[in-house]
Design an enzyme around this catalytic site. Structure first.
Site, PDB file in Angstrom:
ATOM      1  CG  HIS A 142      -6.073  -6.575  12.023  1.00 33.01           C
ATOM      2  ND1 HIS A 142      -6.018  -7.406  10.937  1.00 33.01           N
ATOM      3  CD2 HIS A 142      -6.070  -5.323  11.530  1.00 33.01           C
ATOM      4  CE1 HIS A 142      -5.983  -6.693   9.828  1.00 33.01           C
ATOM      5  NE2 HIS A 142      -6.006  -5.410  10.164  1.00 33.01           N
ATOM      6  CB  SER A 167      -0.958   0.018   1.191  1.00 27.65           C
ATOM      7  OG  SER A 167      -0.275  -0.296   2.388  1.00 27.65           O
ATOM      8  CG  ASP A 215       5.356  -2.410  10.107  1.00 32.85           C
ATOM      9  OD1 ASP A 215       5.770  -3.179  11.000  1.00 32.85           O
ATOM     10  OD2 ASP A 215       4.473  -2.723   9.296  1.00 32.85           O
ATOM     11  CB  SER A 270       1.818   2.431  15.781  1.00 36.85           C
ATOM     12  OG  SER A 270       0.841   3.392  15.708  1.00 36.85           O
TER      13      SER A 270
HETATM   14  N1  SAH Z   1      -0.358  -2.095   4.492  1.00 34.87           N
HETATM   15  C1  SAH Z   1       0.217  -3.414   4.268  1.00 34.87           C
HETATM   16  C2  SAH Z   1      -0.242  -4.459   5.278  1.00 34.87           C
HETATM   17  C3  SAH Z   1       0.075  -4.158   6.709  1.00 34.87           C
HETATM   18  S1  SAH Z   1       0.042  -5.613   7.712  1.00 34.87           S
HETATM   19  C4  SAH Z   1      -0.047  -3.874   2.839  1.00 34.87           C
HETATM   20  O1  SAH Z   1      -0.556  -3.102   2.018  1.00 34.87           O
HETATM   21  O2  SAH Z   1       0.275  -5.015   2.517  1.00 34.87           O
HETATM   22  C5  SAH Z   1       0.175  -4.941   9.306  1.00 34.87           C
HETATM   23  C6  SAH Z   1       1.556  -4.416   9.698  1.00 34.87           C
HETATM   24  O3  SAH Z   1       1.378  -3.707  10.907  1.00 34.87           O
HETATM   25  C7  SAH Z   1       2.630  -5.480   9.960  1.00 34.87           C
HETATM   26  O4  SAH Z   1       3.730  -5.277   9.128  1.00 34.87           O
HETATM   27  C8  SAH Z   1       3.006  -5.276  11.440  1.00 34.87           C
HETATM   28  O5  SAH Z   1       4.408  -5.397  11.705  1.00 34.87           O
HETATM   29  C9  SAH Z   1       2.550  -3.857  11.691  1.00 34.87           C
HETATM   30  N2  SAH Z   1       2.196  -3.591  13.079  1.00 34.87           N
HETATM   31  C10 SAH Z   1       1.312  -4.269  13.858  1.00 34.87           C
HETATM   32  N3  SAH Z   1       1.221  -3.697  15.063  1.00 34.87           N
HETATM   33  C11 SAH Z   1       2.066  -2.620  15.057  1.00 34.87           C
HETATM   34  C12 SAH Z   1       2.429  -1.624  16.025  1.00 34.87           C
HETATM   35  N4  SAH Z   1       1.889  -1.599  17.243  1.00 34.87           N
HETATM   36  N5  SAH Z   1       3.343  -0.700  15.663  1.00 34.87           N
HETATM   37  C13 SAH Z   1       3.907  -0.717  14.439  1.00 34.87           C
HETATM   38  N6  SAH Z   1       3.592  -1.611  13.486  1.00 34.87           N
HETATM   39  C14 SAH Z   1       2.691  -2.553  13.784  1.00 34.87           C
HETATM   40 MG    MG Z   2      -5.135  -4.456   6.034  1.00 28.49          MG
END
Ligand code: SAH
Ligand code: MG
Length: 221
Positions: A149, A57, A76, A129
């Site tokens: 999630h 994305s 991330d 994050s």
């Molecule tokens: N946007 C991506 C998919 C993201 S998947 C695409 O288009 O394919 C979710 C991501 O969120 C993962 O890489 C994971 O490492 C990150 N993530 C999950 N919890 C997080 C947090 N608390 N802080 C930072 N990154 C996080």
């Molecule tokens: Mg998603």
């Protein structure tokens, strides 16, 4: 400056780079994200993503940022979400760094951006994050929430980043499922979407499958 609604499409090269990238963003929702990002770019402020993974994305946000003359930021820790760990449904063994024995999606992300020719338009923020949000001081034209999630992570993303969305800017949320979808995707993003609407600070602009685009139109979050 106010945002006008137009339709925007990435170039064939950018679309090819997006399609070639590892990740979890379907094309239709990606195009909806791209359109929102180009519109939001008219505010002249950075566009920020939570959840880089391998940059799928991010390619679209970066191209939108290039088009608008702003910068895309992507956050991330690159260690993967719960459902991406070894043994879980969304695990990809290629994302494990054998030297440390944990996932590290940062190298793949960098290759994705390089292949797309978009490195100059993105600043990658590597960390959790909520920690990054705590030290972030400026207004943003768009915040795209696509990170962890669980309710804990989704709420922390909302609390950390939604206050930075400028008036007239966009809050975009992925994986919004009003009806339970699967065990891991869960409904935390849906609850955050409802929370954003209930705050009175955001109104819905559009939806595409599980992607929701909201616009900030009020102060209190
Ligand atoms: N946007 C991506 C998919 C993201 S998947 C695409 O288009 O394919 C979710 C991501 O969120 C993962 O890489 C994971 O490492 C990150 N993530 C999950 N919890 C997080 C947090 N608390 N802080 C930072 N990154 C996080
Ligand atoms: Mg998603």
């Amino acid at each position: 400056m106010s945002i006008t609604s137009r339709s925007h499409t990435p170039s064939p090269d950018v679309l090819a780079a997006f399609e070639a990238a590892k990740g979890f963003m379907p094309r239709g929702e990606g195009l909806a994200l791209y359109g929102a990002a180009v519109d939001a770019g008219a505010l002249g402020l950075p566009l920020l993503e939570v959840g880089t993974y391998c940059g799928r994305s991010t390619v679209l946000l970066a191209d939108a940022a290039r088009t608008a003359g702003v910068t895309a930021l992507t956050v991330d820790h690159h260690r993967g979400s719960e459902e991406q760990q070894p043994g879980w449904d969304f695990h990809d063994p290629e994302t494990v760094d054998p030297a440390v024995g944990f996932m590290d999606t940062l190298p793949t992300f960098r290759r994705t951006l390089h292949a797309a020719g978009l490195e100059d338009h993105v600043v990658a923020l590597v960390g959790k994050s909520p920690r990054v949000a705590k030290v972030w001081g400026g207004p943003l034209g768009l915040v795209f929430i696509d990170g962890g999630h669980t309710d804990e992570h989704a709420n922390a993303d909302y609390e950390g980043w939604a206050p930075h969305v400028a008036d007239g800017g966009y809050l975009v949320i992925h994986d919004v499922f009003p009806v339970k979808h699967d065990e891991w995707t869960g409904q935390a993003p849906y609850r955050v979407y409802q929370r954003a609407l209930a705050s009175g600070a955001f109104t819905e602009v559009s939806e595409c499958d599980s992607l929701r685009v909201l616009r900030r139109s009020g102060a209190g979050i």
